[in-house]
Write a protein that holds these residues in place. Structure first.
Motif, PDB file in Angstrom:
ATOM      1  N   ARG A  31       0.827  -1.201   0.000  1.00 26.81           N
ATOM      2  CA  ARG A  31       0.000   0.000   0.000  1.00 26.81           C
ATOM      3  C   ARG A  31       0.868   1.261   0.000  1.00 26.81           C
ATOM      4  O   ARG A  31       0.517   2.256  -0.641  1.00 26.81           O
ATOM      5  CB  ARG A  31      -0.941  -0.007   1.203  1.00 26.81           C
ATOM      6  N   VAL A  32       1.979   1.202   0.725  1.00 25.32           N
ATOM      7  CA  VAL A  32       2.909   2.338   0.720  1.00 25.32           C
ATOM      8  C   VAL A  32       3.453   2.550  -0.696  1.00 25.32           C
ATOM      9  O   VAL A  32       3.532   3.674  -1.193  1.00 25.32           O
ATOM     10  CB  VAL A  32       4.070   2.099   1.703  1.00 25.32           C
ATOM     11  N   PHE A  33       3.803   1.437  -1.341  1.00 23.74           N
ATOM     12  CA  PHE A  33       4.315   1.523  -2.717  1.00 23.74           C
ATOM     13  C   PHE A  33       3.287   2.136  -3.650  1.00 23.74           C
ATOM     14  O   PHE A  33       3.610   3.033  -4.446  1.00 23.74           O
ATOM     15  CB  PHE A  33       4.693   0.130  -3.210  1.00 23.74           C
ATOM     16  N   TYR A  34       2.031   1.678  -3.546  1.00 22.69           N
ATOM     17  CA  TYR A  34       0.983   2.205  -4.423  1.00 22.69           C
ATOM     18  C   TYR A  34       0.800   3.703  -4.243  1.00 22.69           C
ATOM     19  O   TYR A  34       0.678   4.461  -5.225  1.00 22.69           O
ATOM     20  CB  TYR A  34      -0.345   1.484  -4.152  1.00 22.69           C
ATOM     21  N   VAL A  35       0.781   4.142  -2.988  1.00 23.83           N
ATOM     22  CA  VAL A  35       0.558   5.558  -2.705  1.00 23.83           C
ATOM     23  C   VAL A  35       1.687   6.409  -3.292  1.00 23.83           C
ATOM     24  O   VAL A  35       1.445   7.409  -3.985  1.00 23.83           O
ATOM     25  CB  VAL A  35       0.430   5.796  -1.191  1.00 23.83           C
ATOM     26  N   ILE A  36       2.936   5.997  -3.015  1.00 23.24           N
ATOM     27  CA  ILE A  36       4.088   6.773  -3.495  1.00 23.24           C
ATOM     28  C   ILE A  36       4.136   6.766  -5.023  1.00 23.24           C
ATOM     29  O   ILE A  36       4.362   7.810  -5.665  1.00 23.24           O
ATOM     30  CB  ILE A  36       5.396   6.210  -2.916  1.00 23.24           C
ATOM     31  N   PHE A  37       3.913   5.603  -5.618  1.00 27.94           N
ATOM     32  CA  PHE A  37       3.950   5.493  -7.077  1.00 27.94           C
ATOM     33  C   PHE A  37       2.903   6.394  -7.722  1.00 27.94           C
ATOM     34  O   PHE A  37       3.188   7.131  -8.671  1.00 27.94           O
ATOM     35  CB  PHE A  37       3.740   4.038  -7.489  1.00 27.94           C
ATOM     36  N   LEU A  38       1.676   6.334  -7.188  1.00 31.77           N
ATOM     37  CA  LEU A  38       0.601   7.136  -7.772  1.00 31.77           C
ATOM     38  C   LEU A  38       0.848   8.635  -7.581  1.00 31.77           C
ATOM     39  O   LEU A  38       0.627   9.430  -8.502  1.00 31.77           O
ATOM     40  CB  LEU A  38      -0.739   6.741  -7.144  1.00 31.77           C
ATOM     41  N   VAL A  39       1.315   9.031  -6.398  1.00 32.18           N
ATOM     42  CA  VAL A  39       1.555  10.456  -6.130  1.00 32.18           C
ATOM     43  C   VAL A  39       2.632  10.998  -7.058  1.00 32.18           C
ATOM     44  O   VAL A  39       2.457  12.045  -7.704  1.00 32.18           O
ATOM     45  CB  VAL A  39       1.941  10.667  -4.655  1.00 32.18           C
ATOM     46  N   VAL A  40       3.783  10.296  -7.151  1.00 29.16           N
ATOM     47  CA  VAL A  40       4.889  10.770  -7.994  1.00 29.16           C
ATOM     48  C   VAL A  40       4.476  10.793  -9.468  1.00 29.16           C
ATOM     49  O   VAL A  40       4.763  11.748 -10.200  1.00 29.16           O
ATOM     50  CB  VAL A  40       6.139   9.896  -7.789  1.00 29.16           C
ATOM     51  N   SER A  41       3.789   9.746  -9.904  1.00 29.88           N
ATOM     52  CA  SER A  41       3.366   9.684 -11.310  1.00 29.88           C
ATOM     53  C   SER A  41       2.371  10.792 -11.641  1.00 29.88           C
ATOM     54  O   SER A  41       2.461  11.429 -12.692  1.00 29.88           O
ATOM     55  CB  SER A  41       2.751   8.318 -11.615  1.00 29.88           C
ATOM     56  N   ALA A 214      11.301  23.120 -28.340  1.00 26.84           N
ATOM     57  CA  ALA A 214      12.706  22.883 -28.015  1.00 26.84           C
ATOM     58  C   ALA A 214      12.894  22.430 -26.577  1.00 26.84           C
ATOM     59  O   ALA A 214      14.001  22.057 -26.177  1.00 26.84           O
ATOM     60  CB  ALA A 214      13.522  24.163 -28.251  1.00 26.84           C
ATOM     61  N   GLY A 215      11.828  22.466 -25.785  1.00 25.26           N
ATOM     62  CA  GLY A 215      11.919  22.027 -24.395  1.00 25.26           C
ATOM     63  C   GLY A 215      11.798  20.520 -24.272  1.00 25.26           C
ATOM     64  O   GLY A 215      11.747  19.783 -25.255  1.00 25.26           O
ATOM     65  N   THR A 216      11.741  20.047 -23.035  1.00 20.56           N
ATOM     66  CA  THR A 216      11.615  18.615 -22.775  1.00 20.56           C
ATOM     67  C   THR A 216      10.250  18.110 -23.228  1.00 20.56           C
ATOM     68  O   THR A 216       9.222  18.733 -22.953  1.00 20.56           O
ATOM     69  CB  THR A 216      11.792  18.324 -21.273  1.00 20.56           C
ATOM     70  N   SER A 217      10.246  16.989 -23.918  1.00 19.37           N
ATOM     71  CA  SER A 217       9.003  16.413 -24.419  1.00 19.37           C
ATOM     72  C   SER A 217       8.062  16.041 -23.273  1.00 19.37           C
ATOM     73  O   SER A 217       8.503  15.520 -22.235  1.00 19.37           O
ATOM     74  CB  SER A 217       9.333  15.163 -25.251  1.00 19.37           C
ATOM     75  N   ARG A 218       6.768  16.300 -23.462  1.00 21.42           N
ATOM     76  CA  ARG A 218       5.787  15.949 -22.432  1.00 21.42           C
ATOM     77  C   ARG A 218       5.765  14.446 -22.183  1.00 21.42           C
ATOM     78  O   ARG A 218       5.659  13.991 -21.040  1.00 21.42           O
ATOM     79  CB  ARG A 218       4.399  16.437 -22.855  1.00 21.42           C
ATOM     80  N   SER A 219       5.835  13.660 -23.253  1.00 22.58           N
ATOM     81  CA  SER A 219       5.819  12.208 -23.093  1.00 22.58           C
ATOM     82  C   SER A 219       7.031  11.724 -22.317  1.00 22.58           C
ATOM     83  O   SER A 219       6.950  10.803 -21.505  1.00 22.58           O
ATOM     84  CB  SER A 219       5.767  11.533 -24.472  1.00 22.58           C
ATOM     85  N   LEU A 220       8.196  12.371 -22.547  1.00 23.58           N
ATOM     86  CA  LEU A 220       9.407  11.995 -21.807  1.00 23.58           C
ATOM     87  C   LEU A 220       9.249  12.305 -20.328  1.00 23.58           C
ATOM     88  O   LEU A 220       9.678  11.519 -19.468  1.00 23.58           O
ATOM     89  CB  LEU A 220      10.615  12.729 -22.386  1.00 23.58           C
ATOM     90  N   ILE A 221       8.632  13.448 -20.017  1.00 24.26           N
ATOM     91  CA  ILE A 221       8.403  13.804 -18.614  1.00 24.26           C
ATOM     92  C   ILE A 221       7.522  12.762 -17.936  1.00 24.26           C
ATOM     93  O   ILE A 221       7.784  12.339 -16.801  1.00 24.26           O
ATOM     94  CB  ILE A 221       7.755  15.202 -18.519  1.00 24.26           C
ATOM     95  N   LEU A 228      10.514   7.186 -11.930  1.00 28.18           N
ATOM     96  CA  LEU A 228      10.853   7.718 -10.612  1.00 28.18           C
ATOM     97  C   LEU A 228       9.865   7.242  -9.559  1.00 28.18           C
ATOM     98  O   LEU A 228      10.250   6.928  -8.426  1.00 28.18           O
ATOM     99  CB  LEU A 228      10.875   9.245 -10.665  1.00 28.18           C
ATOM    100  N   GLY A 229       8.578   7.173  -9.948  1.00 35.96           N
ATOM    101  CA  GLY A 229       7.565   6.671  -9.020  1.00 35.96           C
ATOM    102  C   GLY A 229       7.808   5.229  -8.623  1.00 35.96           C
ATOM    103  O   GLY A 229       7.642   4.858  -7.459  1.00 35.96           O
ATOM    104  N   VAL A 234       9.308   1.658  -4.306  1.00 40.49           N
ATOM    105  CA  VAL A 234      10.022   0.497  -3.754  1.00 40.49           C
ATOM    106  C   VAL A 234      10.885   0.912  -2.575  1.00 40.49           C
ATOM    107  O   VAL A 234      10.896   0.266  -1.513  1.00 40.49           O
ATOM    108  CB  VAL A 234      10.874  -0.172  -4.850  1.00 40.49           C
ATOM    109  N   PHE A 235      11.609   2.021  -2.732  1.00 42.13           N
ATOM    110  CA  PHE A 235      12.499   2.483  -1.664  1.00 42.13           C
ATOM    111  C   PHE A 235      11.722   2.823  -0.402  1.00 42.13           C
ATOM    112  O   PHE A 235      12.085   2.397   0.708  1.00 42.13           O
ATOM    113  CB  PHE A 235      13.299   3.700  -2.153  1.00 42.13           C
ATOM    114  N   ILE A 236      10.630   3.599  -0.547  1.00 42.49           N
ATOM    115  CA  ILE A 236       9.844   4.006   0.617  1.00 42.49           C
ATOM    116  C   ILE A 236       9.168   2.804   1.274  1.00 42.49           C
ATOM    117  O   ILE A 236       9.029   2.744   2.511  1.00 42.49           O
ATOM    118  CB  ILE A 236       8.797   5.058   0.222  1.00 42.49           C
ATOM    119  N   ALA A 237       8.764   1.822   0.452  1.00 42.85           N
ATOM    120  CA  ALA A 237       8.124   0.625   1.021  1.00 42.85           C
ATOM    121  C   ALA A 237       9.088  -0.118   1.943  1.00 42.85           C
ATOM    122  O   ALA A 237       8.738  -0.497   3.070  1.00 42.85           O
ATOM    123  CB  ALA A 237       7.651  -0.289  -0.109  1.00 42.85           C
TER     124      ALA A 237
END
Length: 253
Positions: A31-41, A214-221, A228-229, A234-237
């Motif tokens: 559950r910790v993993f899900y929360v962190i993953f969803l928030v960061v994403s 010329a900036g960073t692509s939205r899809s790449l972000i 990163l999520g 995984v780390f926070i879990a």
């Protein structure tokens, strides 16, 4: 019967962690993993949606040219003046007038083996007018300097031509001066050719906007935020599991 010597047995450690332990820990803290993953994403997706697009704004100029493909002032000299004098002066003036730094960079370059000067700025569309204004200031300053250098060169050539013309007239009054006259006329013609071949400074393009972002692509972000999520989740879990074990240890004592 003598038994063969036994090799050293592998020591057993109580604190060894198996893949099963890792998987169990992860599932317990999923559950910790899900929360962190969803928030960061989600933060990454929101940022990708609202980050302003950036474009390149390019100005292109052709330096004043002499005969044989040479230039009134060398492109490397112009780039050095832009980088060390004119651009800093422009930035200092803007800071003095607005109490803040210029919100974009001004980068000058010289495409290889050309007499072209390229000025590039990267910014969002709302700054397009300010970029054009500053590009024009640099172009006007460069144009003024080029015109002065071209005028000095033109006057020098005209002076040399006039001097040769006087020399030719003097030689025509003498005797046995045919070779000298021919040499002077040849030199005079060469100087006149150099004078005719002078080409003035020209601004070819002023602050033209590029067609692509010329900036960073939205899809790449979005992709980077998902990666990163995953790592952060995984780390926070596992960190949460570690903190829980420490608390239980302290409670037991």
């Amino acid at each position: 019967m003598v038994e063969p010597p036994q090799g050293p047995s592998r020591p057993q450690y109580d604190d060894e962690i198996s893949l099963v332990d890792l998987a169990t820990t992860f599932l317990r803290r999923r559950r910790v993993f899900y929360v962190i993953f969803l928030v960061v994403s989600l933060v990454g997706v929101v940022y990708a949606l609202f980050v302003p697009e950036k474009y390149e704004y390019v100005s292109l100029m052709k330096l004043a040219e002499k005969a044989n493909g040479t230039y009134v002032e060398e492109p490397a000299t112009i780039i050095a003046e832009l980088d060390s004098l004119w651009v800093p002066d422009l930035q200092a003036t803007y800071h003095a007038e607005n109490s803040r730094n210029l919100p974009f960079k001004l980068t000058a370059s010289n495409p290889k083996d050309t007499g072209l000067i390229r000025i590039v700025s990267e910014a969002s569309p709302p700054l397009a007018e300010l970029i054009e204004k500053n590009h024009r200031k640099l172009i006007e300053r460069l144009s003024s300097e080029q015109e002065q250098a071209l005028s000095r060169l033109r006057k020098s050539l005209e002076k040399q031509i006039a001097s040769l013309d006087s020399t030719i007239k003097m030689l025509e009054e003498g005797e046995n001066t045919g070779d000298a006259i021919a040499s002077a006329v040849e030199k005079q013609l060469a100087l006149e050719s150099d004078l005719q071949s002078l080409s003035p400074f020209e601004a070819l393009v002023v602050s033209r906007q590029s067609g692509e972002n010329a900036g960073t692509s939205r899809s790449l972000i979005v992709v980077l935020s998902i990666m990163l999520g995953l790592m952060a989740g995984v780390f926070i879990a596992f960190l949460a599991e570690f903190i829980g074990l420490v608390r239980n240890q302290l409670a037991g004592e």
